[in-house]
Design an enzyme around this catalytic site. Structure first.
Site, PDB file in Angstrom:
ATOM      1  N   CYS A  11       0.860  -1.192   0.000  1.00  0.00           N
ATOM      2  CA  CYS A  11       0.000   0.000   0.000  1.00  0.00           C
ATOM      3  C   CYS A  11       0.888   1.231   0.000  1.00  0.00           C
ATOM      4  O   CYS A  11       2.039   1.159  -0.465  1.00  0.00           O
ATOM      5  CB  CYS A  11      -0.999  -0.036   1.147  1.00  0.00           C
ATOM      6  N   ARG A  30      -3.558  -0.628   5.349  1.00  0.00           N
ATOM      7  CA  ARG A  30      -4.105  -1.713   4.524  1.00  0.00           C
ATOM      8  C   ARG A  30      -3.184  -2.925   4.411  1.00  0.00           C
ATOM      9  O   ARG A  30      -3.617  -4.059   4.675  1.00  0.00           O
ATOM     10  CB  ARG A  30      -4.452  -1.178   3.127  1.00  0.00           C
ATOM     11  N   ASP A  82      -8.141   3.832   0.886  1.00  0.00           N
ATOM     12  CA  ASP A  82      -7.242   4.228   1.967  1.00  0.00           C
ATOM     13  C   ASP A  82      -8.081   4.689   3.159  1.00  0.00           C
ATOM     14  O   ASP A  82      -8.801   5.685   3.053  1.00  0.00           O
ATOM     15  CB  ASP A  82      -6.363   5.374   1.448  1.00  0.00           C
TER      16      ASP A  82
END
Ligand code: 4NP
Length: 148
Positions: free
Chosen positions: A3, A9, A117
């Protein structure tokens, strides 16, 4: 698992996929394309949602993606199209490029679905990310089992 910051994440993706695989057979790792949080712990909200589902990600520390990762891993899953582009930019040859895909393509091929996100949002965003990654990881684990 890649990420941007490697604190929200991808630490979840790492923990979830590893929990579905035999650790003797598979190494799952995560990193970010940025250097923002190198050495840092996962975001508290990622730690909490993982814990809620029985997964401990507290020992992870953030790292930045490097070209060496193309040599060390067979599959490189990115959380969103921006991370994808950042990793592709670092690829050296078609072999590298072919290792990289969007993680949600495992469930919905060629639909360009991003794992959003959750950094600037609330707890629900982390729960949603967990569920998306859990489904994608089920698919990945089944695929790897078939390949082995
Ligand atoms: P992640 O989330 O890429 O899922 O780890 C983010 C964490 C931190 C920042 C951006 C995204 N940041 O800008 O610091």
């Amino acid at each position: 698992m890649v990420c941007l910051g490697n604190i929200c994440r991808s630490p979840l993706a790492e923990g979830i996929l590893q929990s579905k695989l035999d650790p003797e057979k598979y190494t799952v790792a995560s990193c970010g394309t940025s250097n923002y949080h190198i050495g840092g712990k996962p975001d508290r909200r990622s730690i909490e949602v993982a814990k809620k589902f029985g997964i401990d990600i507290t020992q992870q520390r953030a790292a930045q993606f490097t070209t060496k990762d193309f040599d060390n891993y067979d599959f490189i899953y990115t959380m969103d199209s921006s991370n994808y582009q950042n990793v592709i930019k670092l690829s050296r040859n078609p072999k590298d490029t072919n290792k990289v895909s969007l993680i949600m393509d495992e469930l919905y091929p060629n639909n360009s679905i991003d794992v959003p996100d959750p950094y600037y949002g609330g707890d629900q965003g982390f729960e949603d990310v967990f569920q998306m990654l859990n489904q994608a990881s089920e698919k990945i684990a089944a695929k790897l089992e078939k390949l082995s």
